[in-house]
Structure formats: structure tokens, C-alpha cells
Design a protein around this motif. Structure first.
Motif, mmCIF file in Angstrom:
data_model
loop_
_atom_site.group_PDB
_atom_site.id
_atom_site.type_symbol
_atom_site.label_atom_id
_atom_site.label_comp_id
_atom_site.label_asym_id
_atom_site.label_seq_id
_atom_site.Cartn_x
_atom_site.Cartn_y
_atom_site.Cartn_z
ATOM 1 N N ARG A 52 8.077 0.561 -5.150
ATOM 2 C CA ARG A 52 8.682 -0.423 -6.064
ATOM 3 C C ARG A 52 9.564 0.251 -7.108
ATOM 4 N N ARG A 53 9.231 1.473 -7.486
ATOM 5 C CA ARG A 53 10.056 2.216 -8.437
ATOM 6 C C ARG A 53 11.360 2.694 -7.796
ATOM 7 N N ASP A 54 11.260 3.196 -6.555
ATOM 8 C CA ASP A 54 12.422 3.796 -5.898
ATOM 9 C C ASP A 54 13.372 2.775 -5.281
ATOM 10 N N PHE A 55 12.844 1.709 -4.715
ATOM 11 C CA PHE A 55 13.671 0.730 -3.997
ATOM 12 C C PHE A 55 13.845 -0.503 -4.888
ATOM 13 N N VAL A 56 14.896 -0.463 -5.695
ATOM 14 C CA VAL A 56 15.074 -1.464 -6.752
ATOM 15 C C VAL A 56 15.915 -2.675 -6.341
ATOM 16 N N GLU A 57 16.635 -2.578 -5.254
ATOM 17 C CA GLU A 57 17.419 -3.728 -4.803
ATOM 18 C C GLU A 57 16.479 -4.885 -4.502
ATOM 19 N N PRO A 58 16.861 -6.108 -4.864
ATOM 20 C CA PRO A 58 15.967 -7.256 -4.620
ATOM 21 C C PRO A 58 15.515 -7.334 -3.156
ATOM 22 N N GLY A 59 14.202 -7.399 -2.970
ATOM 23 C CA GLY A 59 13.622 -7.526 -1.635
ATOM 24 C C GLY A 59 13.464 -6.228 -0.872
ATOM 25 N N SER A 60 14.083 -5.146 -1.338
ATOM 26 C CA SER A 60 14.039 -3.905 -0.559
ATOM 27 C C SER A 60 12.648 -3.275 -0.547
ATOM 28 N N ALA A 61 11.928 -3.309 -1.658
ATOM 29 C CA ALA A 61 10.584 -2.717 -1.689
ATOM 30 C C ALA A 61 9.656 -3.436 -0.716
ATOM 31 N N VAL A 62 9.729 -4.742 -0.693
ATOM 32 C CA VAL A 62 8.886 -5.523 0.218
ATOM 33 C C VAL A 62 9.233 -5.194 1.668
ATOM 34 N N GLU A 63 10.512 -5.061 1.960
ATOM 35 C CA GLU A 63 10.948 -4.725 3.320
ATOM 36 C C GLU A 63 10.483 -3.324 3.716
ATOM 37 N N ILE A 64 10.573 -2.368 2.806
ATOM 38 C CA ILE A 64 10.121 -1.006 3.090
ATOM 39 C C ILE A 64 8.626 -1.007 3.384
ATOM 40 N N MET A 65 7.845 -1.735 2.596
ATOM 41 C CA MET A 65 6.396 -1.791 2.825
ATOM 42 C C MET A 65 6.074 -2.474 4.155
ATOM 43 N N ARG A 66 6.825 -3.501 4.505
ATOM 44 C CA ARG A 66 6.619 -4.174 5.791
ATOM 45 C C ARG A 66 6.881 -3.201 6.940
ATOM 46 N N ARG A 67 7.958 -2.459 6.827
ATOM 47 C CA ARG A 67 8.317 -1.524 7.893
ATOM 48 C C ARG A 67 7.312 -0.374 8.001
ATOM 49 N N LEU A 68 6.793 0.093 6.875
ATOM 50 C CA LEU A 68 5.762 1.130 6.917
ATOM 51 C C LEU A 68 4.494 0.592 7.569
ATOM 52 N N ASP A 69 4.177 -0.664 7.282
ATOM 53 C CA ASP A 69 3.002 -1.294 7.864
ATOM 54 C C ASP A 69 3.128 -1.414 9.381
ATOM 55 N N GLU A 70 4.347 -1.633 9.880
ATOM 56 C CA GLU A 70 4.584 -1.772 11.317
ATOM 57 C C GLU A 70 4.759 -0.434 12.032
ATOM 58 N N LEU A 71 4.920 0.627 11.284
ATOM 59 C CA LEU A 71 5.207 1.939 11.878
ATOM 60 C C LEU A 71 4.172 2.406 12.896
#
Length: 100
Positions: free
Chosen positions: A12-31
Motif C-alpha cells: 500500500r505504501r509503494d503502489f499509490v495509484e488508485p486500485g494498484s495495491a489491491v491489484e498487486i495483492m490479488r496477483r500475488l494471491d494468484e501466483l
């Protein structure tokens, strides 16, 4: 294995663009299922953190780190400086202390 609290905080600190943190976490979860092998390794904080640290807040660099992880997760750990025996100390320095 869910994303750790301290890793989520870093995302959440690094990915500040709206919605990007949630998308990064989703993709890590699917990895783990995307990797097709060694799902426990791909679900662990160490590999997930390596990807996030290499990304430095960039979605493009996140994609590059995921590709590297899928090619050879050991190379990912080396690139993120999490391959040596002191990796827990590096994680603590980057993410803060682990939850009890």
C-alpha cells in the motif's frame, strides 16, 4: 497463505495509484496456482516480498519480477538480496517486524 500484514502495508505504501495495491495483492494471491509448481514456496512471504521489493512501486517492474520468479524463484531471491542466510533481517529492515 494470505499476504502478511507487514507486506500488505509495504504494498500500500509503494503502489499509490488508485486500485494498484489491491491489484498487486490479488496477483500475488494468484501466483502459487499460476506457477504450477512448488505452491507453498510461491505462497510464502519471502518470495512475495522479493517480488514487491524488486518492483519498487512499478507495475512494469512487478511484472518483470513475476516473470523472473516463474522462470527460477532462486534467481528472484538473489536479485532481491533475500537468498543469503541473513534474509530474515533484510525482510525486517524492509517491512518491519513480523507479527507475533
Amino acid at each position: 497463505m494470505p499476504i502478511s500484514v507487514r507486506l500488505e502495508r509495504r504494498i500500500r505504501r509503494d503502489f499509490v495509484e488508485p486500485g494498484s495495491a489491491v491489484e498487486i495483492m490479488r496477483r500475488l494471491d494468484e501466483l502459487p496456482s499460476a506457477a504450477g509448481y512448488d505452491t507453498d514456496q510461491f505462497a510464502g512471504e519471502r518470495l512475495q516480498a522479493a517480488i514487491v521489493l524488486l518492483a519498487e512501486g512499478s507495475v512494469r517492474q512487478f511484472d518483470d519480477a513475476v516473470r523472473l520468479a516463474l522462470r527460477d524463484w532462486r534467481d528472484l531471491l538473489v536479485a532481491a538480496e533475500l537468498a543469503e542466510e541473513g534474509w530474515p533481517d533484510r525482510l525486517q529492515a524492509e517491512l518491519g517486524p513480523a507479527a507475533p
